[in-house]
Design an enzyme around this catalytic site. Structure first.
Site, PDB file in Angstrom:
ATOM      1  N   ARG A  93      37.779  39.311  23.317  1.00 10.32           N
ATOM      2  CA  ARG A  93      37.962  40.754  23.416  1.00 10.32           C
ATOM      3  C   ARG A  93      39.456  41.066  23.303  1.00 10.32           C
ATOM      4  O   ARG A  93      40.253  40.586  24.109  1.00 10.32           O
ATOM      5  CB  ARG A  93      37.412  41.270  24.743  1.00 10.32           C
ATOM      6  N   HIS A 136      43.325  50.629  24.719  1.00  6.67           N
ATOM      7  CA  HIS A 136      43.706  49.991  25.977  1.00  6.67           C
ATOM      8  C   HIS A 136      45.081  50.526  26.374  1.00  6.67           C
ATOM      9  O   HIS A 136      46.047  49.779  26.502  1.00  6.67           O
ATOM     10  CB  HIS A 136      43.714  48.469  25.826  1.00  6.67           C
ATOM     11  N   GLU A 181      38.954  51.240  30.847  1.00  7.41           N
ATOM     12  CA  GLU A 181      39.316  51.785  32.156  1.00  7.41           C
ATOM     13  C   GLU A 181      39.952  53.173  32.091  1.00  7.41           C
ATOM     14  O   GLU A 181      41.116  53.356  32.469  1.00  7.41           O
ATOM     15  CB  GLU A 181      40.261  50.821  32.880  1.00  7.41           C
ATOM     16  N   ASN A 308      34.669  45.947  34.413  1.00  6.18           N
ATOM     17  CA  ASN A 308      35.788  45.139  34.892  1.00  6.18           C
ATOM     18  C   ASN A 308      35.737  45.118  36.413  1.00  6.18           C
ATOM     19  O   ASN A 308      35.584  46.164  37.056  1.00  6.18           O
ATOM     20  CB  ASN A 308      37.127  45.723  34.443  1.00  6.18           C
ATOM     21  N   TYR A 310      37.654  43.417  39.953  1.00  5.24           N
ATOM     22  CA  TYR A 310      38.695  42.626  40.596  1.00  5.24           C
ATOM     23  C   TYR A 310      38.513  42.536  42.110  1.00  5.24           C
ATOM     24  O   TYR A 310      38.766  41.486  42.693  1.00  5.24           O
ATOM     25  CB  TYR A 310      40.078  43.185  40.244  1.00  5.24           C
ATOM     26  N   GLU A 370      36.176  42.132  32.005  1.00  2.70           N
ATOM     27  CA  GLU A 370      37.380  41.567  32.613  1.00  2.70           C
ATOM     28  C   GLU A 370      37.047  41.075  34.010  1.00  2.70           C
ATOM     29  O   GLU A 370      36.410  41.776  34.792  1.00  2.70           O
ATOM     30  CB  GLU A 370      38.515  42.595  32.752  1.00  2.70           C
TER      31      GLU A 370
END
Length: 464
Positions: A93, A136, A181, A308, A310, A370
């Protein structure tokens, strides 16, 4: 006590799963972003982006650095793809630098298009499927000068950009992500001003949010119209499960508010064609930028959802004087990353299952686009340079296992991408945080695969 993996052992997950448990069609990859790795900011006619401008503004980047060189990927791309092929991934990606394609309003730079054309061909030659992100965060500076995402016209300009890229790469690229995002692009770029373009509008950043999402919907329409064959089109959201600190009504309301602001504004609009109730959001939002029919465009059907992940988030009711309807707390965890984020592997399972429970049949297949971690890495130089990162190995073993548990609970997960392939320019943090499977020696641009690279290589090549 956790036993850490060492080279020579089979590449299995923390629960013993192997790659085979995820199915033959599962996409295993790594991810990058154009401004973070490419460098060459004015090569072959490229124009400046908002990140070129922002990074060159004194005081904006913690270590005073810029992305002018980054990983020099623009010049070293074939070698990087060969290193990626050695890893054994079947997908990669990456993002398109919009100002490399359109350095001025309406002026297409074919040398910029040619770079991505070569990248796609190089990937395919190594059996790696390109997964392209169209935005992005590196908006052309000329577009920002015209108002950026605060102007409705930017959404249409983005759709035109998306259409052009499909016309040029759509014969070889099957999977496309419109935006990465948008919550970060809007909140940090237009709300708090800590990311480019550095606007501090606080709650009025919703205008940028809406136009980003509108740009997504318009881009989906334009890409479908331009495609000769079937494309898999989606959007990537950064989602975090939000937990109240206590079970009190006030803390639960605070958690619902942040969940709406961080997650549901972006998910509800794309999947349901609506924004959360203002009373749940809990902050004054001027929605006058929303025109009739916009939400139907934003909810244009998609084929895949990128998630994504985290860390989860812990909140309480706001303290006196806090203008926000919640107070951020430190989520309890045994480990904390170099970014100060708690390490909670099961949060990835939780957020995937949460979307399935929340949206049901409206949720398309998902990919974890991600997931990764920054830890302090040390290059041990010598006859054989080495970077040993056992904590990252364990992080990946536990988080990919969490993806497997989510699949066991019925979530249709079709891919997992490690952030990131290379250590790179980490936005406002500069070059201090290292997320890569491959160590970047910025002084020499030497690449040194870390132990985590070796583990992932073993996992991808291992068979039960």
């Amino acid at each position: 006590m956790t036993t850490l993996w060492s080279p020579g052992e089979p590449g299995t997950l923390s629960d013993g799963r192997t790659r085979d448990r995820f199915g033959a069609g599962f996409l295993w990859g790594t991810a990058t972003a154009s401004y973070q790795i490419e460098g060459s900011p004015d090569a072959d006619g490229k124009g400046p982006s908002i990140w070129d401008t922002f990074a060159h503004t004194p005081g904006k980047i913690l270590d005073g650095s810029t992305g002018d060189v980054a990983c020099d990927h623009y010049r070293r791309m074939p070698d990087d793809v060969a290193l990626m092929a050695g890893l054994g991934v079947n997908a990669y990606r990456f993002s398109i630098s919009w100002p490399r394609i359109e350095p001025e309003d309406g002026a297409v730079e074919m040398r910029g298009v040619a770079f991505y054309d070569r990248l796609v061909d190089e990937l395919l030659a190594h059996g790696i499927a390109p997964v392209v992100t169209l935005y992005h965060w590196d908006l052309p500076q000329w577009a920002e000068d015209l108002g950026g995402w605060l102007e409705r016209d930017t959404a249409q300009r983005f759709a035109d950009h998306a259409e052009w890229m499909v016309e040029n790469l759509g014969d070889r690229v099957h999977t496309w992500i419109t935006l990465n995002e948008p919550v970060v692009a809007s909140t940090f770029g237009y709300g708090f001003g800590t990311h480019a373009p550095g606007k501090v509008l606080m709650f009025d950043s919703f205008t940028a949010t809406h136009h980003l999402l509108l740009g997504h919907g318009l881009a989906v329409q334009a890409m479908r119209a331009a495609a000769d064959g079937d494309l898999r089109i989606g959007i990537t959201h950064n989602l975090s499960p939000v937990h109240p600190e206590t079970d009190s009504d006030a803390d639960r309301a605070a958690a619902a508010s942040l969940d709406a602001i961080q997650n549901r504004i972006y998910m509800d609009s794309v999947l349901l064609g609506e924004y959360p109730d203002p009373e749940v959001v809990g902050i004054p939002v001027d929605r006058s930028c929303v025109s009739h029919g916009d939400l139907a465009v934003i909810a244009e059907p998609i084929d895949v959802l990128g998630i994504n992940y985290y860390n989860p988030t812990l909140v309480s009711a706001p303290a006196e004087g806090n203008p926000l309807p919640f107070e951020l707390k430190q989520f309890p965890s045994e480990d904390v990353t170099d970014m100060g984020w708690p390490v909670v592997p099961d949060g990835l399972r939780e957020v995937l299952v949460q979307q399935q429970e929340r949206y049901g049949d409206a949720l398309p297949p998902v990919m974890v686009t991600e997931n990764g971690v920054a830890y302090p890495d040390t290059l041990e130089d010598g006859d054989v340079p080495r970077v040993d990162d056992p904590r990252r190995v364990q992080y990946l073993r536990e988080h990919i296992a969490a993806v497997g548990r989510a699949a066991d609970e019925g979530v249709d997960v079709q891919g997992y991408f490690v952030w990131s392939f290379l250590d790179n320019f980490e936005w406002a943090e500069g070059y201090r945080p290292r997320f890569g499977l491959v160590y970047t020696d910025y002084a020499t641009q030497r690449r040194v695969p870390k132990t985590s690279y070796t583990w992932f290589q073993s996992f991808l090549g291992g068979r039960s």
